[in-house]
Design an enzyme around this catalytic site. Sequence first.
Site: not given
Length: 257
Positions: A125, A133, A173
């Site tokens: 990330r 998004e 992540r």
Amino acid sequence: MMRWPWSSDSSDGPKPARHWNESLNKTDWEHYKEPRNWVPTAIATTTILAAVQFYRSYLRRIPGTNYIHPGFFRRRSLFGRVTSVGDGDNFHLFHTPGGRLAGWSWLRSIPTERKALKGKTIPVRIAGVDAPEAAHFGREAQPFSAEALEFLKSYILGRDVRTYIYRRDQYERVVGTVWVRRWLLRKDVGLEMIKRGLATVYDAKIGAEFGGLEEKYRAAEAKAKLKKLGMWGAKGKFESPRDYKNRHAATSESKLS
């Protein structure tokens, strides 16, 4: 009294018999006092131990997030090949420690097929940024989500990047600042997205990571706003990626209550 050459001293007498293996079991400590006898062994042992430690710290491949030692965060970076880009601010990294100097891409191959990569990559990330998004879980896509995804793919997919890792997030992540070499220059991927109006500065109340670059990111965002680049030039009311997520989270909670 004159002593004849062939005569023996009166103290010379029968010697006590020695056991046959006495000399075999006796340790010759004088042998070990000589530097030439122990220094090479000490050097060889030290070299082997140092090589093992160097391999474990810098050349051992990390196949996934769960294999990253907690002590690596905020101290180490991960170098590797970007194998897929799933969204505007995250991707998968195949760790290639040592890069070409360690034989990657010419002696050691990097998988390209999805099946061969399964369970062998690290989800990353990008720290400090929030991209629009995309549509998922039945939610609508935000404006410029497709453009952000396309830019990230064109910028890093199939390239080698270096990620300075800070922590692991709730989705397993690795959060980190990502750098990629473009021609002769190293570029901060997150910063380049902000400059183009394809991401905002990450504004969550908790969990934000900037690696000391927050001020630089906010200055770049202000310039992109002023120039109306990317999402900042879209018509209608602006909704940041953070506001979008908060709105949908509130909607989900109201449905459950």
